[in-house]
Design a protein around this motif. Sequence first.
Motif: not given
Length: 628
Positions: A500-508, A476-489, A446-451
């Motif tokens: 490849e199917v990349f998986v991002l480290d979403m933290g806890e 429970t859900r995994y969360f990222m900020t929008i800029p963080e997710a996009v930078q990793l993309v 999940n991305v914080l603040g997305s529509c």
Amino acid sequence: MKDFITKIYSKRILILIDMILLNLALYVSFVLRFDTVEPWRYQFGFIPVITIIGIGSFYISNLYNRLWKYASIGELKSIVKNAAFINILFMTYTYFFQIDLPRSIPLINFMLIIFTLGGFRFALRILKDYLDHSRETQPESNVLIIGAGDAAEMIIREMHKHPELNKHIIGLIDDDPEKRNLEIHGIEVIGNRYDIPDVISNNNIDEVIIAIPSAPGSDIKEVYKLASRDSSVSVKTVPGMYEILQDEVNISQLREVKVEDLLRRDPVELKTDKISSYIEGKRVLVTGGGGSIGSELCRQVARFNPQQVIIFDIYENNAYLLQRELRERYPELNIFTAIGDVRDPDKLNYLFARFKPDVVFHAAAHKHVPLMENNPGEAVKNNIFGTRNVAMMADRYGAEKFVLISTDKAVNPTNVMGATKRVAEMVIQDFDNRSMTDFAAVRFGNVLGSCGSVVPIFKNQIAEGGPVTVTHKEVTRYFMTIPEAVQLVMQAGSISDGGEVFVLDMGEPVKIIDLARDLISLSGLEPEVDIDIEITGLRPGEKLYEELMSDSENNQATEHQRIFISNLAERPDCKLMNEIDKFCDLIDRDNNNKLIAMLKSLVKTYEPNRSNVQEVIFDEKFQQDINN
């Protein structure tokens, strides 16, 4: 007095005073050298020389183009350079005309010029600041700054420059014991985070500023709780590293603490050279470019000097606003905004034929789980057919890279949205097997603040007085900020070799009920007292928790510590496109049950919500018909 000081800062008066101070400095140099007050026999002939040299030096160095009422270290450096240049020219003059001059005179004169010119200017500034403070009629606001690093230094400096803000900084808080009792611009470090409540109570603090942009969310959360025990205290923060990027912190960026700050993690360490290598000078297409992820992709792509950014979106309002924003921030950027639908192959063909994009970020998708449960045909058309259409054009027109934005809901999906996104991943892997284009997908949560995401919904519920609705206490859900997710993309795109199917480290993962409580507290209210939290039950297709991998998958590390490659157990076969074509007839007949059954036949790990689907889905004869 203040008006008199302002007049002194005018260029003509400053030049006159400087010429007097230059000659005075030279006179005192002779006095100190010869230990007499009558060196006029040396000095008189040097008056026109030192005056002309001084005017010339100040003119060349643009000394009078500076606003001296804001004098700082930069202005002092300019005076030092001028003092050195003047004395070098003066020594050259005496040598050329063979004038006997003690060698100590230029050295003494150098130091005196710095002392007189610099001292005069800084004395005026100190007097002006004193008068400004003495004239203030509004009561000062007592401020406590958390952090004693670069961000705190900038804030202190800005507040000292702007006395009209009426901010009185009581002290600094920092957990580093080595900084205790040290000062920044006269402001002392007076304790650590656990001293915050006592400092606030004993000093009548009105405002707390959290000036630690690189701190993790856990620290921000603890500091916020300590600082907000007194509800009358305003708690503000500087933006996190994802927001400020390369910019410096300033007072205008201070804002209220947001839930994104409480979930903040270590900043993404971007390998910008790799991103530049596939973005700079290239034509970049972003589908769904007006959405939350797509718009941030456009903003960050713009930083890497692309040849052109093509924004493609079905919703013209968001696309138009983004276009305006980018043109204001990057006036030299070549932007084209196209309105259209990824389900329209003719429109896509026209777009690719005209612009021939080198890089494609495919962010257009239907993402709302409950809506897609009731509208599986639309999910199939947008998420599967739309992805296939864009991938087909990328292949046909020779794009270099194609990056699909995927989701953690594609892992062991229990809903239509997740199942269609898993098929979309399979589509791009199928294309990668037979295309010169590098196709890849990036999964994140999940991305914080997305529509339409949970945070804006909670905010609206709080604004209306509650209750805040949570589907289950344990969800429970995994969360990222929008800029963080996009930078990793973007970083994942730089290391992709294709398929490849990349998986991002979403933290806890974060409990949604804890997120609700944090948002209520950030609104200055008390959970369960001022705002109720209501448990409503899981929605159709909703999981208690999301996964980034299935049990049959494992992660392979990449060169970036926050990005992994999922070794998928489920791979597309040569019949995939033919299987996908079978959806068309089912969509035309509006047969939702059979659509879901078809999805299950493609995604073996998909477990549909039986309460929302008739038993025909699990009919063996129908499954055989699909397989045939």
